[in-house]
Design a protein around this motif. Structure first.
Motif, PDB file in Angstrom:
ATOM      1  N   LYS A  75       0.819  -1.204   0.000  1.00 54.29           N
ATOM      2  CA  LYS A  75       0.000   0.000   0.000  1.00 54.29           C
ATOM      3  C   LYS A  75       0.860   1.265   0.000  1.00 54.29           C
ATOM      4  N   LYS A  76       2.101   1.129   0.443  1.00 53.77           N
ATOM      5  CA  LYS A  76       3.001   2.274   0.465  1.00 53.77           C
ATOM      6  C   LYS A  76       3.574   2.581  -0.916  1.00 53.77           C
ATOM      7  N   ASP A  77       3.508   1.608  -1.820  1.00 53.59           N
ATOM      8  CA  ASP A  77       4.057   1.783  -3.167  1.00 53.59           C
ATOM      9  C   ASP A  77       2.921   2.105  -4.126  1.00 53.59           C
ATOM     10  N   SER A  80       4.231   1.555  -8.472  1.00 55.33           N
ATOM     11  CA  SER A  80       4.329   0.283  -9.182  1.00 55.33           C
ATOM     12  C   SER A  80       3.017  -0.073  -9.879  1.00 55.33           C
ATOM     13  N   ASN A  81       3.138  -0.718 -11.031  1.00 53.44           N
ATOM     14  CA  ASN A  81       1.963  -1.233 -11.721  1.00 53.44           C
ATOM     15  C   ASN A  81       1.309  -2.315 -10.866  1.00 53.44           C
ATOM     16  N   SER A 106       5.179  -6.584  -9.834  1.00 52.60           N
ATOM     17  CA  SER A 106       5.872  -5.300  -9.955  1.00 52.60           C
ATOM     18  C   SER A 106       6.271  -4.848  -8.562  1.00 52.60           C
ATOM     19  N   LEU A 107       7.558  -4.584  -8.370  1.00 56.50           N
ATOM     20  CA  LEU A 107       8.086  -4.295  -7.036  1.00 56.50           C
ATOM     21  C   LEU A 107       8.909  -3.013  -7.032  1.00 56.50           C
ATOM     22  N   LYS A 108       8.994  -2.398  -5.852  1.00 56.93           N
ATOM     23  CA  LYS A 108       9.900  -1.269  -5.610  1.00 56.93           C
ATOM     24  C   LYS A 108       9.745  -0.167  -6.662  1.00 56.93           C
ATOM     25  N   GLU A 109       8.521   0.331  -6.817  1.00 57.58           N
ATOM     26  CA  GLU A 109       8.229   1.429  -7.747  1.00 57.58           C
ATOM     27  C   GLU A 109       8.621   1.054  -9.181  1.00 57.58           C
ATOM     28  N   ASN A 110       8.248  -0.153  -9.567  1.00 54.85           N
ATOM     29  CA  ASN A 110       8.493  -0.684 -10.921  1.00 54.85           C
ATOM     30  C   ASN A 110       9.971  -0.921 -11.234  1.00 54.85           C
ATOM     31  N   THR A 152      10.994 -15.434 -15.148  1.00 52.66           N
ATOM     32  CA  THR A 152      11.813 -14.351 -15.696  1.00 52.66           C
ATOM     33  C   THR A 152      11.817 -13.205 -14.703  1.00 52.66           C
ATOM     34  N   GLY A 153      13.004 -12.786 -14.292  1.00 56.32           N
ATOM     35  CA  GLY A 153      13.133 -11.669 -13.371  1.00 56.32           C
ATOM     36  C   GLY A 153      13.962 -10.557 -13.991  1.00 56.32           C
ATOM     37  N   MET A 154      13.420  -9.347 -14.068  1.00 58.62           N
ATOM     38  CA  MET A 154      14.126  -8.242 -14.720  1.00 58.62           C
ATOM     39  C   MET A 154      14.197  -7.033 -13.793  1.00 58.62           C
ATOM     40  N   ARG A 155      15.295  -6.310 -13.904  1.00 57.35           N
ATOM     41  CA  ARG A 155      15.510  -5.100 -13.108  1.00 57.35           C
ATOM     42  C   ARG A 155      15.627  -3.895 -14.029  1.00 57.35           C
ATOM     43  N   LEU A 156      15.097  -2.767 -13.572  1.00 54.07           N
ATOM     44  CA  LEU A 156      15.207  -1.527 -14.324  1.00 54.07           C
ATOM     45  C   LEU A 156      16.655  -1.046 -14.302  1.00 54.07           C
TER      46      LEU A 156
END
Length: 376
Positions: A75-77, A80-81, A106-110, A152-156
């Protein structure tokens, strides 16, 4: 192709009940009551799974449940999508079983995106043959059991650009082709089944305004996957997938969506892991895997038209083909897909639809699909 008709009685029953109330009131009052009804229906939809029923001569009667939810992990984010969680379970009177759970986190502000899918399937598969120049008269049935896990795990790493590892584990067993099947005659790779461990890398570029019902922006995802024997794979092969999409809003809320994909495979790939044409998202109307080979190219354009309130319609035109290599592609071998679809919004907060698609192709090719979110 066998025509399968799904009955989605629950949603339509609620809709008809609400729509029939107080038809003599003014249009404003009717819309107000309709909107209030939709809010209650959407709240119930988030809790209760959708009942499914299907029938075909091969599978018999198919009963099942489907569930689709979008929510935020924190709820704090608020950036994120929404995260997607969907489940499907079906059984048939002739022994078919299909159970799937898939997610898109979707984690940590996308900053992080995690895609995963777990599937168990026991059912016949239908195949015309391997290659593009085949006939519908050569359709064969192949029974098999399968367990598959994809992650599949991807990072911005830069604005709108994601990169990360990808895994694909599968086990095919109890493969039973027809007694006079070409799979037996030609000793096709994969006839005895086996275990595959795929290890690769995925990269994505994403500027869409919505992951589940985009109206503008672009999306491109590349996946490179190796299946080396030292990881335990029964067969050694390499697979590359490219999926590119573009979305336009030329006027009002009308959307034009365009997609092009290609798959390339090299090495000793089993027939059940070749590039496959068809399915519920691309080349709709064609049974997934009826045409397959080491190379696939396809494209489609779809027009999405809002009609009224929660209802919309779509129309699309697509084309594609398979080949043994890119040099083997020719313009005269492309198959055609076209169709119409109905859209019903089931999640107003995330602007997500349930879709009912009728896909067609030449020579009486057809298919009917019910799913959540857009095809692409």
């Amino acid at each position: 192709m066998n025509k399968v008709f799904f009955l989605f009685c629950f949603q339509f029953g609620l809709f008809l009940h609400g729509f029939s109330q107080d038809t003599t009131s003014t249009q404003k009052d009717t819309l107000s009551k309709f909107d209030r009804f939709n809010q209650k229906a959407e709240a119930l939809f988030k809790i209760i799974p959708v009942p499914l029923f299907a029938y075909s001569t091969e599978a018999g009667q198919i009963f099942g449940l489907a569930k689709f939810n979008l929510f935020r992990l924190s709820k704090k984010d608020s950036i994120s999508n929404p995260t997607r969680l969907s489940e499907v379970f079906t059984m048939s009177t002739k022994g078919r079983i299909n159970a799937s759970v898939s997610t898109e986190l979707s984690l940590k502000e996308n900053k992080y995106v995690i895609l995963s899918s777990v599937n168990y399937r026991k059912q016949p598969e239908y195949i015309f043959g391997i290659g593009n120049d085949i006939s519908r008269d050569s359709l064969e049935e192949v029974e098999y059991s399968r367990f598959r896990f994809i992650l599949t795990g991807m990072r911005l790493i830069r604005k709108n650009l994601y990169l990360g590892p990808a895994f694909d584990l599968s086990n095919y067993y109890d493969i039973k082709p027809d007694s006079n099947s070409f799979l037996i005659r030609d000793s096709v790779t994969g006839l005895k089944g086996g275990f595959n461990f795929g290890l690769g890398i995925a990269g994505a570029y994403d500027t869409r305004d919505s992951r589940y019902n985009a109206s503008k922006g672009s999306y491109i995802i590349n996946t490179f996957m190796w299946h080396p024997p030292f990881l335990g794979s029964t067969y050694s092969f390499f697979k590359w997938d490219l999926d590119a999409r573009k979305f336009f809003t030329p006027w009002l809320k009308h959307v034009i969506a365009v997609q092009a994909t290609t798959t390339y495979i090299s090495g000793d790939a089993p027939f059940y892991d070749l590039a496959m044409l068809g399915g519920e998202n691309k080349m709709r109307g064609y049974y997934l895997g009826a045409l397959r080979d080491k190379v696939l190219v396809d494209a489609q354009v779809e027009y999405r038209l809002p009609v009224w309130n929660i209802f919309g319609v779509t129309g699309w035109l697509g084309t594609g083909r398979v080949a043994n290599s890119y040099s083997g592609l020719s313009l005269d071998g492309f198959w055609l897909s076209y169709g119409l679809g109905l859209r019903i919004r089931v999640d107003s907060k995330n602007n997500t639809n349930m879709r009912f698609d009728f896909g067609f192709g030449p020579n009486n090719i057809s298919g009917f699909y019910i799913n959540f979110a857009e095809a692409f």
